[in-house]
Design a protein around this motif. Structure first.
Motif, PDB file in Angstrom:
ATOM      1  N   SER A 290       0.793  -1.078   0.001  1.00  0.00           N
ATOM      2  CA  SER A 290      -0.124  -0.040  -0.046  1.00  0.00           C
ATOM      3  C   SER A 290       0.781   1.007  -0.064  1.00  0.00           C
ATOM      4  N   GLY A 291       2.191   1.063   0.334  1.00  0.00           N
ATOM      5  CA  GLY A 291       2.927   2.212   0.346  1.00  0.00           C
ATOM      6  C   GLY A 291       3.040   2.857   1.652  1.00  0.00           C
ATOM      7  N   SER A 292       2.371   2.365   2.699  1.00  0.00           N
ATOM      8  CA  SER A 292       2.535   3.126   4.027  1.00  0.00           C
ATOM      9  C   SER A 292       3.839   2.657   4.859  1.00  0.00           C
ATOM     10  N   VAL A 293       4.126   1.642   4.814  1.00  0.00           N
ATOM     11  CA  VAL A 293       5.203   1.003   5.605  1.00  0.00           C
ATOM     12  C   VAL A 293       6.568   1.652   5.308  1.00  0.00           C
ATOM     13  N   PRO A 294       6.884   1.921   3.979  1.00  0.00           N
ATOM     14  CA  PRO A 294       8.091   2.598   3.888  1.00  0.00           C
ATOM     15  C   PRO A 294       8.314   3.805   4.418  1.00  0.00           C
ATOM     16  N   HIS A 295       7.428   4.591   4.862  1.00  0.00           N
ATOM     17  CA  HIS A 295       7.810   5.662   5.499  1.00  0.00           C
ATOM     18  C   HIS A 295       8.415   5.282   6.845  1.00  0.00           C
ATOM     19  N   ALA A 296       8.070   4.294   7.604  1.00  0.00           N
ATOM     20  CA  ALA A 296       8.532   3.758   8.855  1.00  0.00           C
ATOM     21  C   ALA A 296      10.078   3.290   8.536  1.00  0.00           C
ATOM     22  N   ALA A 297      10.173   2.707   7.439  1.00  0.00           N
ATOM     23  CA  ALA A 297      11.348   2.024   7.094  1.00  0.00           C
ATOM     24  C   ALA A 297      12.260   3.145   6.826  1.00  0.00           C
ATOM     25  N   ALA A 298      12.068   4.264   6.097  1.00  0.00           N
ATOM     26  CA  ALA A 298      12.845   5.390   5.707  1.00  0.00           C
ATOM     27  C   ALA A 298      13.227   6.159   6.852  1.00  0.00           C
ATOM     28  N   SER A 299      12.709   5.996   7.882  1.00  0.00           N
ATOM     29  CA  SER A 299      12.859   6.874   9.158  1.00  0.00           C
ATOM     30  C   SER A 299      14.144   6.402   9.900  1.00  0.00           C
ATOM     31  N   ALA A 300      14.323   4.978   9.640  1.00  0.00           N
ATOM     32  CA  ALA A 300      15.503   4.098  10.344  1.00  0.00           C
ATOM     33  C   ALA A 300      16.801   4.413  10.244  1.00  0.00           C
ATOM     34  N   ALA A 301      17.705   4.395  11.192  1.00  0.00           N
ATOM     35  CA  ALA A 301      19.174   4.267  10.755  1.00  0.00           C
ATOM     36  C   ALA A 301      19.510   2.889  10.952  1.00  0.00           C
ATOM     37  N   PRO A 302      19.632   2.193   9.912  1.00  0.00           N
ATOM     38  CA  PRO A 302      19.736   0.617   9.813  1.00  0.00           C
ATOM     39  C   PRO A 302      20.935  -0.119  10.276  1.00  0.00           C
ATOM     40  N   HIS A 303      20.676  -1.336  10.821  1.00  0.00           N
ATOM     41  CA  HIS A 303      21.834  -1.914  11.315  1.00  0.00           C
ATOM     42  C   HIS A 303      21.691  -3.346  10.700  1.00  0.00           C
ATOM     43  N   PRO A 304      22.439  -3.915   9.982  1.00  0.00           N
ATOM     44  CA  PRO A 304      23.673  -3.060   9.147  1.00  0.00           C
ATOM     45  C   PRO A 304      23.293  -1.783   8.351  1.00  0.00           C
ATOM     46  N   ASN A 305      24.241  -1.091   7.987  1.00  0.00           N
ATOM     47  CA  ASN A 305      24.014   0.007   7.398  1.00  0.00           C
ATOM     48  C   ASN A 305      23.921  -0.109   5.751  1.00  0.00           C
ATOM     49  N   HIS A 306      22.656  -0.828   5.599  1.00  0.00           N
ATOM     50  CA  HIS A 306      22.519  -1.222   4.155  1.00  0.00           C
ATOM     51  C   HIS A 306      20.924  -1.137   4.275  1.00  0.00           C
ATOM     52  N   PRO A 307      20.248  -0.676   2.774  1.00  0.00           N
ATOM     53  CA  PRO A 307      18.891  -0.403   2.896  1.00  0.00           C
ATOM     54  C   PRO A 307      18.177  -1.900   2.750  1.00  0.00           C
ATOM     55  N   VAL A 308      18.844  -2.898   2.566  1.00  0.00           N
ATOM     56  CA  VAL A 308      18.181  -4.253   2.266  1.00  0.00           C
ATOM     57  C   VAL A 308      17.781  -4.646   3.958  1.00  0.00           C
ATOM     58  N   SER A 309      18.538  -4.284   4.824  1.00  0.00           N
ATOM     59  CA  SER A 309      18.400  -4.723   6.230  1.00  0.00           C
ATOM     60  C   SER A 309      16.978  -4.194   6.700  1.00  0.00           C
ATOM     61  N   GLN A 310      16.405  -3.037   6.125  1.00  0.00           N
ATOM     62  CA  GLN A 310      15.034  -2.518   6.655  1.00  0.00           C
ATOM     63  C   GLN A 310      13.931  -3.304   5.931  1.00  0.00           C
ATOM     64  N   GLY A 311      14.229  -3.883   4.621  1.00  0.00           N
ATOM     65  CA  GLY A 311      13.602  -4.773   3.840  1.00  0.00           C
ATOM     66  C   GLY A 311      13.188  -6.155   4.734  1.00  0.00           C
ATOM     67  N   TYR A 312      14.089  -6.519   5.298  1.00  0.00           N
ATOM     68  CA  TYR A 312      14.103  -7.922   6.424  1.00  0.00           C
ATOM     69  C   TYR A 312      13.118  -7.362   7.589  1.00  0.00           C
ATOM     70  N   VAL A 313      13.552  -6.175   8.015  1.00  0.00           N
ATOM     71  CA  VAL A 313      12.619  -5.648   9.306  1.00  0.00           C
ATOM     72  C   VAL A 313      11.167  -5.524   8.939  1.00  0.00           C
ATOM     73  N   GLN A 314      11.025  -5.035   8.040  1.00  0.00           N
ATOM     74  CA  GLN A 314       9.407  -4.756   7.740  1.00  0.00           C
ATOM     75  C   GLN A 314       8.837  -5.992   7.149  1.00  0.00           C
ATOM     76  N   MET A 315       9.672  -7.063   6.455  1.00  0.00           N
ATOM     77  CA  MET A 315       9.057  -8.078   6.104  1.00  0.00           C
ATOM     78  C   MET A 315       8.740  -8.970   7.232  1.00  0.00           C
ATOM     79  N   LEU A 316       9.284  -8.857   8.522  1.00  0.00           N
ATOM     80  CA  LEU A 316       9.063  -9.394   9.742  1.00  0.00           C
ATOM     81  C   LEU A 316       7.891  -8.697  10.181  1.00  0.00           C
TER      82      LEU A 316
END
Length: 490
Positions: A290-316
């Motif tokens: 729906s495009g809602s969750v990427p707003h939360a994903a974008a606000s994070a300082a990911p660990h590890p420092n790679h965009p894909v790590s937030q993909g895993y987090v929000q997939m969870l």
């Protein structure tokens, strides 16, 4: 005329699909294919295939990525806070009332198809969250913001489409959704305890204002504490009910599977109803695509420092919302004997089922759960709208003040309003958001695959994946200074 236009668009997107142009009114058993359901299912299959079935292959890694997820910086919230913020918005009436509606209209087999769409939606949620993180920007306060509007503008250079998405999001998440969630809370409290709606509406405004006035970080801190509490409590109650009725569980599982494939007496009609309602309610609940969750994903300082790590987090997040919390509601209802043909509203079916297990306390528990689930959605919705202020250069004190006042006013209005037409507007806004987002992320598949392969390669080599500009080919450009050096999260 406006009402007719809204109804037509909603029928096209959510209900009858293209059959609105040639509906056979003499055949009430027709199974319709809503455009949104088709788009989201196709997107789920598409990203599952293009990403190599990662939601299955990397299932364990999805959990392990949460190690070190509590680290935040001056620019971004922690990955755990981003997960809890997205769950705040995801976990709402769909987890309680939506599951009940799916069972009442599609039978127990609808739950199986809800599971299927969640597994597919995990890949879609991964894809959109990777883009949200990759194309994030810094606002006037130096904090990370992002979402579909930003990756549409920077990735495929379509500012007009980015603006259209932002306007739909403001209409839906920024204002209308908060009004209807507040209405859900006040109605539940009025029904259970006869509390006047305008009194509970004022309390909601005060509580929401105390949280959102602190901005995204305050919302994230609230979500970080309240979401685990409500999830653990709800799951614990469902587990207790399951253990008490453990002898009925094998028959319940058998009924879910046989109903899902039309192997019972009802036949093909029941199969179509199970698939349709399971898919629709699953999509509505987990919000993948729906495009809602990427707003939360974008606000994070990911660990590890790679965009894909937030993909895993929000997939969870998709997994927790549907595979765990929605399943808990389904188990409670089915173990109480709930089935297709129940002639009551979704939330009433859930309350009745819970009361059959817990007595009078069951109704109180559901009233408390729906109030808490809806309130967290009210707060998280503010964050999604606020993330788009930067698109219009309104991420300043004046812009935030105007947005906050409008948001609070809508909460108070919604607490006592009659909302059928407002719900229709909200459905239209969410539907248009989803169409725009799905088209955008499919167009940006090369970027999603490229940056995912970069992460996979580094992880397989035993390195901690870190992303810097130029590590792989992407569409468009990211904001200067975001990924240009290893210290960009400080």
């Amino acid at each position: 005329m406006i009402h007719d236009v809204v109804s037509f668009i909603n029928d096209l997107l959510w209900n009858r699909g293209l059959s609105v142009f040639w509906e056979d009114k003499n055949n009430p058993d027709t199974i319709y294919l809503p455009i949104l359901a088709v788009m989201l299912v196709v997107a789920g299959f598409w990203f599952t295939y293009r990403l190599g079935f990662l939601q299955f292959r990397h299932f364990g890694h999805m959990f392990s990525i949460m190690k070190g997820s509590t680290q935040s910086t001056k620019s971004g919230i922690s990955s755990f806070q981003a997960l809890c913020t997205s769950l705040s918005a995801r976990v709402g009436t769909g987890n309680l009332a939506g599951v009940a509606v799916a069972i009442s209209l599609g039978g127990s087999g609808a739950i199986f198809w809800m599971w299927v769409i969640a597994l597919l939606g995990m890949a879609t949620g991964f894809a959109e969250s990777v883009l949200g993180q990759l194309y994030k920007v810094r606002d006037v306060n130096g904090e990370f913001r992002g979402g579909p509007a930003y990756y549409i503008q920077q990735g495929i250079n379509k500012r007009w489409l980015a603006i259209l998405f932002s306007l739909c999001l403001f209409m839906g998440y920024g204002f209308i959704f908060s009004a209807v969630q507040a209405n859900t809370i006040t109605d539940a409290l009025n029904h259970a305890y006869q509390i006047p709606t305008h009194y509970s509406g004022l309390v909601i405004i005060v509580m929401a204002a105390l949280i959102v006035v602190g901005g995204l970080r305050a919302i994230a801190r609230f979500a970080e504490w309240i979401v685990p509490f409500m999830a653990v409590t709800y799951v614990s109650v469902a587990l207790i009910i399951t253990l008490i009725n453990i002898d009925l569980v094998p028959a319940m599982l058998y009924d879910i599977i046989t109903s899902a494939f039309g192997l019972q007496e009802a036949g093909a009609g029941a199969l179509g109803a199970a698939i349709k309602n399971g898919i629709q309610r699953g999509l509505y609940s987990n919000e993948a695509g729906s495009g809602s969750v990427p707003h939360a994903a974008a606000s994070a300082a990911p660990h590890p420092n790679h965009p894909v790590s937030q993909g895993y987090v929000q997939m969870l997040g998709v997994f927790i919302d549907t595979m765990i919390l929605c399943t808990c509601t389904a188990v409670v209802i089915l173990l109480a004997g709930g089935s297709s043909g129940e002639q009551m509203e979704g939330i009433r079916l859930t309350q009745t089922a819970m009361s059959s297990h817990l007595g009078d306390y069951g109704g109180d528990f559901v009233a408390a759960a729906i109030s808490l689930f809806a309130f967290t959605s009210v707060v998280a919705n503010y964050a999604y709208g606020e993330s788009n202020l930067h698109m219009f250069k309104l991420d300043n004190k004046m812009g935030r003040a105007i947005y906050t006042l409008g948001y609070l006013a809508m909460i108070y209005w919604g607490s006592s309003a009659s909302l059928p037409k407002v719900w229709a507007m909200a459905d239209m806004a969410l539907g248009l958001m989803t169409v725009i987002n799905i088209i955008a992320i499919v167009i940006m598949t090369p970027t999603i695959v490229s940056i995912s392969q970069d992460y996979f390669k580094k992880h397989k080599a035993g390195k901690l994946p870190e992303y810097q500009t130029g590590d792989c080919e992407i569409q468009g450009t990211t904001e200067k200074g975001i990924w240009d050096n290893e210290k960009n999260q400080s």
